[in-house]
Design an enzyme around this catalytic site. Structure first.
Site, PDB file in Angstrom:
ATOM      1  CD  GLU A 261     -82.750 -29.266   4.285  1.00 42.70           C
ATOM      2  OE1 GLU A 261     -82.245 -30.157   4.401  1.00 42.70           O
ATOM      3  OE2 GLU A 261     -84.074 -28.864   3.417  1.00 42.70           O
ATOM      4  CG  HIS A 264     -84.006 -31.167   8.738  1.00 43.89           C
ATOM      5  ND1 HIS A 264     -84.691 -31.336   9.131  1.00 43.89           N
ATOM      6  CD2 HIS A 264     -84.516 -29.832   7.606  1.00 43.89           C
ATOM      7  CE1 HIS A 264     -85.796 -30.970   9.018  1.00 43.89           C
ATOM      8  NE2 HIS A 264     -85.648 -30.551   7.651  1.00 43.89           N
ATOM      9  CD  GLU A 289     -89.707 -29.096   8.138  1.00 45.48           C
ATOM     10  OE1 GLU A 289     -89.030 -30.537   7.727  1.00 45.48           O
ATOM     11  OE2 GLU A 289     -89.745 -28.636   6.873  1.00 45.48           O
TER      12      GLU A 289
END
Ligand code: ZN
Length: 499
Positions: A261, A264, A289
């Site tokens: 995460e 991201h 991704e």
């Protein structure tokens, strides 16, 4: 008319979208469980306002005028993206769109029930209706795409059609399926049962927050909370939020969620100021991704990364990791183990799970499908590619929420992300000190490089344009296969002769 005229319209759309995102974030993290029914009413009002703002006739008039003018690249991207969105929305009749949204809400509830009770026949009519609706919508929207499924793929990763994906997955089938078989037959055994010892959650939390900071998460512009399923959401480049999830008996789950995460989040922090509050900040799924997987797998599962960190982890869990050497830890976080569940898959087998879903989605869109025997098709593919057959549909065709949520065409983005990450890594190994940066923890250098070549642009360029600008080459799946083969042939001490 000038771009200045468009700005208030952009801000309104962004503000309404941010309000919706905030409710959704809140629902997953802090909101009390009893709030849902009333809060849903607010969300309904805001959703309507948002769609009205996006399709506002005045905004459309300005956009049409601007589309005929010479504009700087970021502005041009905003106009192009927005007009594309309007066009898509206008092609599907409103009543059909609303009926489909209601179907999806119901389908997700039914799917949940079907998953719990292992009852595929209960979910089957919903799946059939969802696919029929989406085929019809794809027909409304189809322009130059060769097949209906391509229309959906374009929503998640522009420029990647069944032609590119067929080549990609054919290569994986040819190279990765036999490699997995060799690993399964190899005498090398990796024991990772120590990961399931007891790791007190407050200590895990301490480590994970430090870890996020270490790899560059900016706590002045972001927050980290906890939720059932980890995710990242963002409002703009000064407000990025992610979640992770701690399990008492699983040390690695939270660690790799946090790293993934943060990958991201790094993308979102790095998007340029001039586009962060515009529709051009919406990066495609596959490319997003690619960054989370670059952090999670390429950086986070490497020896270099853990050299300075493993002693710290061991100091926090001296008893639990007492007998676990550095090499043992590295082998454990890279262990290959065919499994039935996509979300628990290791780095090597993950894409095989995606390949199965891709092949089934293609069938759903291209031919007459027998929905009665779909679970058998699923199970047969698991046997063929991963060497195991699901004992029931809960662990088989019912495991993912995506189809119930109408997200057909989404799955390939996950595998593409991993492959794009490998291509970027190969280029960085040849042209930067990436491995050294990872070993000394110079995440400023890593972030800076990715910002300069990828992140800052948001959605101004598509993935192939960016790859050409960065690596002088379009997407090339061979980098991914080479990366996986090199890594796992070494880890499992296989002879290179079948290479
Ligand atoms: Zn992700």
């Amino acid at each position: 008319m000038t771009y200045e005229d468009l700005k208030p319209h952009i801000l309104k759309c962004q503000a309404l979208n941010a309000a919706l995102t905030l409710f959704s974030w809140d629902q997953d993290t802090e909101a009390p469980s009893q709030s849902v029914d009333n809060t849903t009413k607010f969300v309904g009002v805001l959703t309507n306002d948002y769609f009205e703002a996006v399709t506002n006739p005045e905004a459309k008039k300005i956009l049409m005028a601007l589309s005929k003018q010479e504009l700087p690249l970021p502005q041009k991207a905003v106009v192009k993206k927005w007009l594309k969105d309007i066009k898509q929305l206008e092609k599907i009749p409103v009543d059909e769109y609303q009926a489909h949204q209601e179907l999806l809400m119901k389908a997700q509830r039914v799917w949940q029930q079907a998953k719990i009770t292992n009852d595929y026949p209960l979910f089957k009519p919903y799946l059939k209706k969802i696919v029929e609706d989406q085929k019809r919508f794809a027909k409304y929207r189809q322009e130059n795409e060769e097949c209906l499924y391509d229309v959906l793929l374009e929503d998640f990763e522009p420029g990647f059609t069944t032609k590119e994906l067929d080549e990609f997955f054919t290569l994986l089938r040819k190279e990765i399926v036999p490699l997995l078989k060799r690993i399964q037959e190899s005498p090398k055994q990796i024991d990772k049962s120590f990961m399931n010892r007891e790791y007190p959650i407050d200590i895990q939390r301490t480590f994970n927050l430090e870890l996020a900071k270490y790899i560059g998460f900016d706590f002045e512009r972001g927050v980290i909370k906890e939720s059932e399923h980890p995710f990242t959401t963002n409002f703009h480049n000064h407000d990025v939020r992610l979640t992770t999830h701690y399990y008492l008996n699983n040390l690695e789950s939270a660690i790799f969620s946090t790293i993934h995460e943060t990958g991201h989040a790094t993308y979102e922090f790095n998007i340029a100021d001039e586009i962060t509050l515009t529709p051009a900040n919406q990066v495609s799924m596959g490319r997003h991704e690619s960054q989370s997987r670059f952090y999670e797998n390429i950086i986070g599962r490497s020896q270099n990364f853990w050299k300075p960190l493993y002693p710290k982890l061991k100091a926090l869990f001296p008893k639990q990791l007492e007998d676990i050497t550095f090499d043992h830890f590295i082998e454990a976080i890279n262990k290959v183990e065919a499994s039935l569940i996509r979300t628990e898959a290791d780095e090597l087998t993950y894409s095989l799970h995606i390949m199965i879903r891709y092949e089934i989605e293609k069938k759903l869109f291209s031919e007459e499908v027998d929905y009665d025997t779909l679970p058998e098709l699923w199970n047969q593919m698991y046997q063929d590619y991963l060497g195991m057959t699901p004992p029931n549909d809960t662990l088989g065709i019912l495991q993912d929420v995506h189809w119930a949520g109408g997200m057909l065409g989404y799955f390939p983005s996950y595998a593409l992300g991993s492959a794009i990450a490998s291509q970027i890594y190969d280029y960085m190994q040849k042209n930067t000190d990436i491995d050294k940066w990872i070993q000394v923890g110079d995440f400023e250098a890593i972030k800076g490089y990715l910002r300069e070549h990828i992140h800052q642009y948001g959605a101004i360029y598509d993935t192939n344009e960016l790859l050409v600008m960065m690596t002088n080459e379009k997407f090339n799946a061979h980098y991914y296969v080479d990366y996986l083969k090199k890594k796992f042939i070494t880890l499992y001490q296989l002879k290179d002769c079948q290479n």
